[in-house]
Design an enzyme around this catalytic site. Structure first.
Site, PDB file in Angstrom:
ATOM      1  CG  HIS A 190       4.358  30.790 -15.199  1.00 59.07           C
ATOM      2  ND1 HIS A 190       5.485  31.154 -14.514  1.00 59.07           N
ATOM      3  CD2 HIS A 190       4.209  31.702 -16.194  1.00 59.07           C
ATOM      4  CE1 HIS A 190       6.006  32.236 -15.050  1.00 59.07           C
ATOM      5  NE2 HIS A 190       5.262  32.588 -16.072  1.00 59.07           N
ATOM      6  NE  ARG A 191       9.635  32.251 -17.839  1.00 54.76           N
ATOM      7  CZ  ARG A 191       9.266  33.365 -18.457  1.00 54.76           C
ATOM      8  NH1 ARG A 191       8.692  33.289 -19.646  1.00 54.76           N
ATOM      9  NH2 ARG A 191       9.450  34.540 -17.901  1.00 54.76           N
TER      10      ARG A 191
END
Length: 398
Positions: A228-229
């Site tokens: 998700h980063r």
């Protein structure tokens, strides 16, 4: 009129009778605050609290599920800030949080982790001369391109009491000029939630069946993936090779992907979503806390860019491959089951193959990751606040 009267915060409630305001802003905060709220209530005498949800990340269904999973009481105040740029979100939290202090008073403001709400509420409290208590202090990735790193550094500078999860955090704080007496090693409060919740974890096969997927596909084992980063998923040049590496790993081990909305949106935008097609992948929507615990605890390995999952896999004894160039949780690499591999596809594949061939790093549970961190926080904070109250001039208490 005395100087202390002029500079005292304008409470309508005497600070000694006011609550400790506990802040939650985003999903990882819930797992940290839940055991603290319980420990404050169980302390003898109890420590009065006010739970404030900033609404920084707000999905009503997910919030309700997390609060129920963690036995966390409904927030006393919801600021309903919502999404926005880092500057807008931080400013909006500050604007909406200050009136809460005006209304309820605050003996201290307790913040956790490193999200925008953490820094915003610490700033408001500090400017109002209210003690700031930071849980999970001193963690550093030494990558200031990460917004979380900026939040961590500044919150620690503002804090009066800094509770740390690992002893190396004290070295980081000392390098930044923070006096040693302000930092207290208490352990990892996230592990309190994990240990309490593990008996209720939802098995992977049950999750797959509920999603209409064939659980027989994981009969011989599986891996779990979370990405998700922004640094990993916002660029096609970075995300594409990572997905290709995962495809290669999936040929040897089925991978259950809890697909973050940001990652899904970017895969669609880059025309890459079909790269997750195939027998090697089982795609799930974002999962609740008990569901993720069930997935991780039964996995042969986890591939992730999440900070919290690095800690949780170490506590569970499950090998973790962290797809990042750095980590603010080095203890998970030095003592735990985590391997930091960067984002190069060949490194991701090689680490996964090694784990499948050898079982991966055995690791050990770090010191004070024992499920009793919140109790240590409650005991120390009660005594600290009591000492502060005894030292205050009478004029500052009215």
């Amino acid at each position: 009129m005395s100087l202390s009267t002029l500079t005292a915060p304008p409470f309508s409630i005497a600070p000694s009778a006011a609550p400790v305001i506990c802040i939650v802003g985003a999903r990882p905060n819930y797992m940290k605050v839940a055991p603290i709220i319980k420990a404050f209530a169980a302390h003898n005498p109890p420590i009065p609290t006010l739970l404030v949800h900033t609404g920084q990340h707000y999905d009503p269904a997910m919030k309700d599920r997390l609060f129920a999973d963690l036995d966390l009481p409904e927030p006393d105040v919801n600021l309903a800030v919502g999404s926005g740029s880092h500057a807008v979100q931080t400013a909006e939290v500050m604007k909406r949080f200050e009136p809460v202090i005006d209304q309820h008073g605050a003996r201290a403001v307790l913040v956790v982790g490193d999200v925008n709400s953490t820094l915003a509420c610490a700033l408001v409290a500090s400017k109002r001369h209210i003690p700031v208590v930071h849980v999970e202090s001193g963690l550093r990735s030494y990558d200031r391109r990460m917004p979380e790193e900026i939040n961590r550094i500044l919150t620690d500078q503002l804090s009066d009491v800094l509770y740390t999860t690992e002893r190396s955090a004290h070295d980081n704080l000392a390098r930044e000029g923070i006096p040693d007496e302000r930092a207290v090693f208490v352990g990892n409060v996230m592990i309190d939630s994990l240990r309490a919740s593990l008996p209720k974890a939802v098995p992977a096969a049950e999750l797959l069946a509920a999603a209409g997927l064939d659980a027989r596909r994981i009969a011989s084992g599986y891996g779990v993936v979370t990405l998700h980063r922004p640094s990993n998923v916002d660029s096609a040049d970075t995300l594409g090779p990572i997905i290709d590496a995962l495809r290669e790993v999936s040929q040897a081990l089925p991978l259950i992907v809890a697909l973050h909305p940001r990652t899904r949106n970017n895969l669609e935008r880059f025309g890459m979503l079909d790269r997750l097609d195939g027998d090697g992948f089982l795609i799930l929507p974002p999962q609740g806390y008990l569901e993720m615990l069930g997935l991780m605890s039964g996995a042969r390995l986890v591939l992730t860019d999440s900070g919290g999952i690095q800690e949780e896999t170490t506590a569970l004894g499950v090998p973790c491959v962290t797809i990042r160039e750095n980590t603010e949780r080095p203890i998970t690499v030095e003592q735990g089951t985590n391997t930091l591999v960067g984002i190069a596809p060949e490194a991701i594949v090689a680490a996964a193959r090694t784990i499948l061939a050898t079982g991966g790093k055995a690791g050990r549970i770090p010191e004070y990751w024992d499920g009793h961190t919140a109790e240590r926080i409650a005991a120390h904070l009660y005594d600290w606040l009591d000492a502060q109250a005894s030292a205050e001039p009478q004029a500052a208490r009215v």
